[in-house]
Design a protein around this motif. Sequence first.
Motif, short mmCIF file in Angstrom:
data_model
loop_
_atom_site.label_atom_id
_atom_site.label_comp_id
_atom_site.label_asym_id
_atom_site.label_seq_id
_atom_site.Cartn_x
_atom_site.Cartn_y
_atom_site.Cartn_z
N UNK A 1 0.85 -1.20 0.00
CA UNK A 1 0.00 0.00 0.00
C UNK A 1 0.89 1.26 0.00
N UNK A 2 1.96 1.20 0.79
CA UNK A 2 2.90 2.32 0.85
C UNK A 2 3.51 2.57 -0.53
N UNK A 3 4.03 1.52 -1.17
CA UNK A 3 4.67 1.70 -2.47
C UNK A 3 3.66 2.17 -3.53
N UNK A 4 2.44 1.67 -3.41
CA UNK A 4 1.41 2.09 -4.36
C UNK A 4 1.12 3.58 -4.19
N UNK A 5 0.98 4.00 -2.95
CA UNK A 5 0.70 5.42 -2.67
C UNK A 5 1.83 6.30 -3.20
N UNK B 1 -2.46 1.33 11.27
CA UNK B 1 -1.44 1.97 10.43
C UNK B 1 -1.89 2.05 8.97
N UNK B 2 -2.71 1.10 8.55
CA UNK B 2 -3.28 1.21 7.18
C UNK B 2 -4.13 2.47 7.10
N UNK B 3 -4.87 2.73 8.16
CA UNK B 3 -5.69 3.95 8.20
C UNK B 3 -4.80 5.20 8.17
N UNK B 4 -3.66 5.10 8.85
CA UNK B 4 -2.72 6.24 8.82
C UNK B 4 -2.23 6.51 7.40
N UNK B 5 -1.89 5.42 6.69
CA UNK B 5 -1.42 5.60 5.30
C UNK B 5 -2.55 6.17 4.44
N UNK B 6 -3.77 5.70 4.67
CA UNK B 6 -4.91 6.24 3.92
C UNK B 6 -5.01 7.75 4.15
N UNK C 1 -5.73 10.38 -2.64
CA UNK C 1 -7.03 9.89 -2.16
C UNK C 1 -7.09 9.97 -0.65
N UNK C 2 -7.03 11.18 -0.10
CA UNK C 2 -7.03 11.29 1.37
C UNK C 2 -8.32 10.73 1.95
N UNK C 3 -8.16 9.88 2.94
CA UNK C 3 -9.34 9.31 3.60
C UNK C 3 -9.10 9.30 5.10
N UNK C 4 -9.93 10.03 5.80
CA UNK C 4 -9.81 10.03 7.25
C UNK C 4 -11.06 9.38 7.81
#
Lengths: 92, 138
Positions: free
Chosen positions: A19-23, A75-80, A86-89
Amino acid sequence: MNKNERDQVLDSFDHLIKKYFKMVGLFSNAQPPEGRLKGLINVGWTAVQACGKQVKEAIESGKPLTEVTLIIFRFEQQLDALDPLHPFVPNA
Amino acid sequence: MTYEGSQARRGRDDRNDKLNASQEAGKVEEFDRSDIRWDHFQDTFREYDDIPPEMFAIWFESDLRRQLLKDLEEWLDGDLEPPFDDENLIKGLKLSLGFFSHAQLQELQRFTDKVGEGLAALEDQEHFEKSSKSEIDE
């Protein structure tokens, strides 16, 4: 935690790293200013490292699978939330 | 002291040696891979700084880094598994490779190793299926 459960945790953690590399990759493709890209690379990786450290400590101290999985989920939520495209809180 | 002598590199080499030894002995079992995977995870996330600040310049200019970047670029030009099969993502990763730290490049490379393992397993399976089919036909 048995090896099968530990593998499940590592699979989830691999998902976080992907997910990190994709972002980072997708943001980089949008050709942002270099400083913003470097910032995202560093801040995102800090979250990945912090997650890795917490997961390692949780497994070593015998925490159950569900608890360790929740750490990764947080932490997935943190990356989101960090994702500039695509900011998602999530709701509190 | 060169970067090549650093602990991070040694850890990776040790793991590869273990895996090779298991493969040579013909006993690659699921739990062996699990332990090797766990060792790698522990090594990677033991400390926050994977390269000590005084070693960073040496790493940055090293042949090892250049080779790693070259390998990853070649990998990005190949057939990739999700999520790395997106054209925009591939372009972006190529643009950002030069900004990645040692640990980030190592982790990205780990996924390339996985893809390689997956392809090798697929080739083995195809070979097995072909040879089984020809035996049945005979």
